[in-house]
Design an enzyme around this catalytic site. Structure first.
Site, PDB file in Angstrom:
ATOM      1  N   ARG A 166       0.815  -1.227   0.000  1.00  0.00           N
ATOM      2  CA  ARG A 166       0.000   0.000   0.000  1.00  0.00           C
ATOM      3  C   ARG A 166       0.851   1.281   0.000  1.00  0.00           C
ATOM      4  O   ARG A 166       0.513   2.282   0.648  1.00  0.00           O
ATOM      5  CB  ARG A 166      -0.946   0.045   1.207  1.00  0.00           C
ATOM      6  CG  ARG A 166      -1.863  -1.133   1.305  1.00  0.00           C
ATOM      7  CD  ARG A 166      -2.967  -1.083   0.267  1.00  0.00           C
ATOM      8  NE  ARG A 166      -3.871  -2.190   0.472  1.00  0.00           N
ATOM      9  CZ  ARG A 166      -3.736  -3.395  -0.081  1.00  0.00           C
ATOM     10  NH1 ARG A 166      -2.741  -3.633  -0.927  1.00  0.00           N
ATOM     11  NH2 ARG A 166      -4.601  -4.339   0.161  1.00  0.00           N
ATOM     12  N   SER A 205     -10.353  -0.162   4.457  1.00  0.00           N
ATOM     13  CA  SER A 205      -9.509  -0.439   5.617  1.00  0.00           C
ATOM     14  C   SER A 205      -8.829   0.837   6.100  1.00  0.00           C
ATOM     15  O   SER A 205      -8.251   1.580   5.315  1.00  0.00           O
ATOM     16  CB  SER A 205      -8.421  -1.460   5.256  1.00  0.00           C
ATOM     17  OG  SER A 205      -9.026  -2.696   5.005  1.00  0.00           O
ATOM     18  N   GLU A 276      -3.663   3.305   6.758  1.00  0.00           N
ATOM     19  CA  GLU A 276      -3.697   3.129   5.301  1.00  0.00           C
ATOM     20  C   GLU A 276      -4.386   4.319   4.640  1.00  0.00           C
ATOM     21  O   GLU A 276      -3.986   4.755   3.570  1.00  0.00           O
ATOM     22  CB  GLU A 276      -4.448   1.828   4.953  1.00  0.00           C
ATOM     23  CG  GLU A 276      -4.537   1.590   3.459  1.00  0.00           C
ATOM     24  CD  GLU A 276      -5.173   0.259   3.083  1.00  0.00           C
ATOM     25  OE1 GLU A 276      -4.952  -0.735   3.797  1.00  0.00           O
ATOM     26  OE2 GLU A 276      -5.874   0.229   2.064  1.00  0.00           O
TER      27      GLU A 276
HETATM   28  C1  LIG Z   1     -15.371  -0.405   0.508  1.00  0.00           C
HETATM   29  C2  LIG Z   1     -13.903  -0.224   0.197  1.00  0.00           C
HETATM   30  C3  LIG Z   1     -13.109  -1.329   0.013  1.00  0.00           C
HETATM   31  C4  LIG Z   1     -11.737  -1.176  -0.266  1.00  0.00           C
HETATM   32  N1  LIG Z   1     -10.990  -2.299  -0.464  1.00  0.00           N
HETATM   33  C5  LIG Z   1      -9.688  -2.155  -0.794  1.00  0.00           C
HETATM   34  C6  LIG Z   1      -8.881  -3.315  -1.043  1.00  0.00           C
HETATM   35  O1  LIG Z   1      -9.336  -4.455  -0.982  1.00  0.00           O
HETATM   36  N2  LIG Z   1      -7.578  -3.110  -1.381  1.00  0.00           N
HETATM   37  C7  LIG Z   1      -7.039  -1.851  -1.466  1.00  0.00           C
HETATM   38  O2  LIG Z   1      -5.842  -1.741  -1.789  1.00  0.00           O
HETATM   39  N3  LIG Z   1      -7.778  -0.755  -1.228  1.00  0.00           N
HETATM   40  C8  LIG Z   1      -9.074  -0.867  -0.896  1.00  0.00           C
HETATM   41  N4  LIG Z   1      -9.823   0.254  -0.645  1.00  0.00           N
HETATM   42  C9  LIG Z   1      -9.189   1.574  -0.669  1.00  0.00           C
HETATM   43  C10 LIG Z   1      -9.308   2.278  -2.034  1.00  0.00           C
HETATM   44  O3  LIG Z   1     -10.276   1.690  -2.820  1.00  0.00           O
HETATM   45  C11 LIG Z   1      -8.022   2.260  -2.818  1.00  0.00           C
HETATM   46  O4  LIG Z   1      -6.986   2.814  -2.057  1.00  0.00           O
HETATM   47  C12 LIG Z   1      -8.161   3.026  -4.147  1.00  0.00           C
HETATM   48  O5  LIG Z   1      -7.106   2.648  -4.985  1.00  0.00           O
HETATM   49  C13 LIG Z   1      -8.143   4.551  -3.989  1.00  0.00           C
HETATM   50  O6  LIG Z   1      -8.482   5.122  -5.242  1.00  0.00           O
HETATM   51  P1  LIG Z   1      -9.184   6.544  -5.338  1.00  0.00           P
HETATM   52  O7  LIG Z   1      -9.299   6.921  -6.768  1.00  0.00           O
HETATM   53  O8  LIG Z   1     -10.453   6.561  -4.584  1.00  0.00           O
HETATM   54  O9  LIG Z   1      -8.090   7.455  -4.618  1.00  0.00           O
HETATM   55  P2  LIG Z   1      -8.374   8.656  -3.619  1.00  0.00           P
HETATM   56  O10 LIG Z   1      -8.958   8.134  -2.358  1.00  0.00           O
HETATM   57  O11 LIG Z   1      -9.114   9.736  -4.319  1.00  0.00           O
HETATM   58  O12 LIG Z   1      -6.872   9.143  -3.337  1.00  0.00           O
HETATM   59  C14 LIG Z   1      -6.003   8.329  -2.589  1.00  0.00           C
HETATM   60  C15 LIG Z   1      -4.587   8.903  -2.723  1.00  0.00           C
HETATM   61  O13 LIG Z   1      -4.180   8.772  -4.079  1.00  0.00           O
HETATM   62  C16 LIG Z   1      -3.806  10.050  -4.600  1.00  0.00           C
HETATM   63  N5  LIG Z   1      -4.209  10.082  -6.014  1.00  0.00           N
HETATM   64  C17 LIG Z   1      -5.433   9.857  -6.547  1.00  0.00           C
HETATM   65  N6  LIG Z   1      -5.384   9.997  -7.895  1.00  0.00           N
HETATM   66  C18 LIG Z   1      -4.101  10.309  -8.198  1.00  0.00           C
HETATM   67  C19 LIG Z   1      -3.406  10.610  -9.408  1.00  0.00           C
HETATM   68  N7  LIG Z   1      -4.027  10.604 -10.609  1.00  0.00           N
HETATM   69  N8  LIG Z   1      -2.092  10.896  -9.330  1.00  0.00           N
HETATM   70  C20 LIG Z   1      -1.430  10.912  -8.145  1.00  0.00           C
HETATM   71  N9  LIG Z   1      -2.041  10.653  -6.967  1.00  0.00           N
HETATM   72  C21 LIG Z   1      -3.352  10.361  -6.997  1.00  0.00           C
HETATM   73  C22 LIG Z   1      -4.555  11.076  -3.748  1.00  0.00           C
HETATM   74  O14 LIG Z   1      -3.879  12.332  -3.742  1.00  0.00           O
HETATM   75  C23 LIG Z   1      -4.514  10.386  -2.391  1.00  0.00           C
HETATM   76  O15 LIG Z   1      -3.268  10.619  -1.771  1.00  0.00           O
HETATM   77  C24 LIG Z   1     -11.174   0.130  -0.373  1.00  0.00           C
HETATM   78  C25 LIG Z   1     -12.007   1.240  -0.193  1.00  0.00           C
HETATM   79  C26 LIG Z   1     -13.355   1.079   0.089  1.00  0.00           C
HETATM   80  C27 LIG Z   1     -14.222   2.297   0.251  1.00  0.00           C
END
Ligand SMILES: Cc1cc2nc3c(=O)[nH]c(=O)nc-3n(C[C@H](O)[C@H](O)[C@H](O)COP(=O)(O)OP(=O)(O)OC[C@H]3O[C@@H](n4cnc5c(N)ncnc54)[C@H](O)[C@@H]3O)c2cc1C
Length: 281
Positions: A166, A205, A276
């Site tokens: 992560r 998480s 995380e």
């Molecule tokens: C119900 C649920 C289940 C989940 N299960 C998992 C799982 O099984 N495994 C897992 O790994 N994660 C899980 N997650 C966490 C999440 O889905 C991941 O971390 C996901 O990849 C985040 O993507 P996002 O677009 O929402 O990023 P955001 O939450 O919008 O951003 C997260 C970070 O990434 C950065 N970011 C976003 N886009 C960019 C970009 N284009 N360039 C540079 N930085 C960027 C942001 O600045 C921030 O620091 C879960 C979340 C939820 C709500």
């Protein structure tokens, strides 16, 4: 000078994250091209404000009040998926991972149900556990293109990116991602073991697992936190590593619960949990 940019001011952040918590973002731009991002960077420099990419906000807890950032969300040209040859796919970093999974059939099925964008998944090295290993979206990535803080476009090969559980050391905004699904062909057709679906808003998480053998959820459950409620926030009864926004929770409700979990888990088990989710305030 910035006339062409549709910058919004004072944007409610609770609508931009899966937790449905948060104050007001100072500026916001749905950026649809590299040119717009370059202008946005200039704007940020002029206003002496930090540019912050967000995807679907599924891994963020926003603070209350005014958050003095310039938030950008990729749109337009960053929402395309393009097949190049038989096994190479170029993806705009604003594409939802679920969309990519659905158009690539069985080759990326292992990520089915993972919320968020491709950019978010790359930045945070998102992935799932299969048996006794973790498979990350980054495992299928060949290279990425970013824009750095001075507006330069740079290509980074996956081999030159530092990554861990992560975590990646990527700086700047990820614009495009090239993947080779055959790099994870061992997982073709495989479904993730468990993606928790909760009826209440949450950010997945809260803590990283200390190791593949010891999960954060196990430790939190061991300390009796399932169902523990603080204001509008509650520890999930299904998965103790999830905090739910059950009744209009505030940032403080969730943050205090996070700190309480950290303290109690450390006292009782000796494990120092690492967060995380990203906390922004
Ligand atoms: C119900 C649920 C289940 C989940 N299960 C998992 C799982 O099984 N495994 C897992 O790994 N994660 C899980 N997650 C966490 C999440 O889905 C991941 O971390 C996901 O990849 C985040 O993507 P996002 O677009 O929402 O990023 P955001 O939450 O919008 O951003 C997260 C970070 O990434 C950065 N970011 C976003 N886009 C960019 C970009 N284009 N360039 C540079 N930085 C960027 C942001 O600045 C921030 O620091 C879960 C979340 C939820 C709500």
């Amino acid at each position: 000078m910035f006339k062409r940019l549709l910058i919004k001011e004072n944007v409610p952040l609770r609508n931009m994250c899966s937790f449905r918590i948060g104050g007001i973002g100072r500026f916001f731009l749905p950026a649809s091209s590299v040119d717009e991002l370059k202008q946005a960077l200039e704007f940020a420099r002029d206003w002496d404000i930090r540019l912050m990419p967000i995807g679907r906000g599924t891994n963020i807890l926003f603070g209350e009040g005014m958050l003095n950032y310039f938030f950008v969300k990729l749109s337009g040209e960053f929402l395309k998926i393009e097949r190049i040859g038989t096994d190479l796919i170029k993806i705009g970093a604003g594409v939802d991972l679920s969309k990519l999974v659905s158009v690539t059939g069985e080759s990326l099925s292992v990520f089915r149900g993972l919320p968020g964008t491709v950019g978010g998944a790359v930045k945070g090295n998102a992935g799932v556990r299969i048996g006794n290993t973790y498979v990350s979206f980054m495992d299928a990535v060949e290279k990425i293109v970013i824009i750095d803080e001075i507006g330069e476009i740079r290509e980074l090969s996956s081999d030159n990116i530092e990554k861990g559980y992560r975590f990646t050391n990527i700086e700047g905004i990820i614009l495009y991602v090239w993947i080779r699904p055959d790099l994870i062909s061992n997982f073709r057709g495989i479904m993730p073991q468990r993606i928790v679906v909760e009826p209440y808003p949450n950010a997945g998480s809260i803590f990283k697992n200390p190791s593949i053998e010891v999960s954060a959820g196990y430790l939190i459950d061991l300390c009796g936190f399932k169902g523990r409620r603080l204001g509008g926030a509650m520890v999930s009864r299904i998965h103790a590593n999830f905090i739910l926004n059950v009744d209009d929770a505030s940032f403080e409700d969730v943050h205090s619960l996070i700190k309480e979990i950290e303290e109690v888990v450390f006292e009782r088990t000796g494990y120092k949990l690492e967060r995380e989710i990203r906390i922004m305030r």
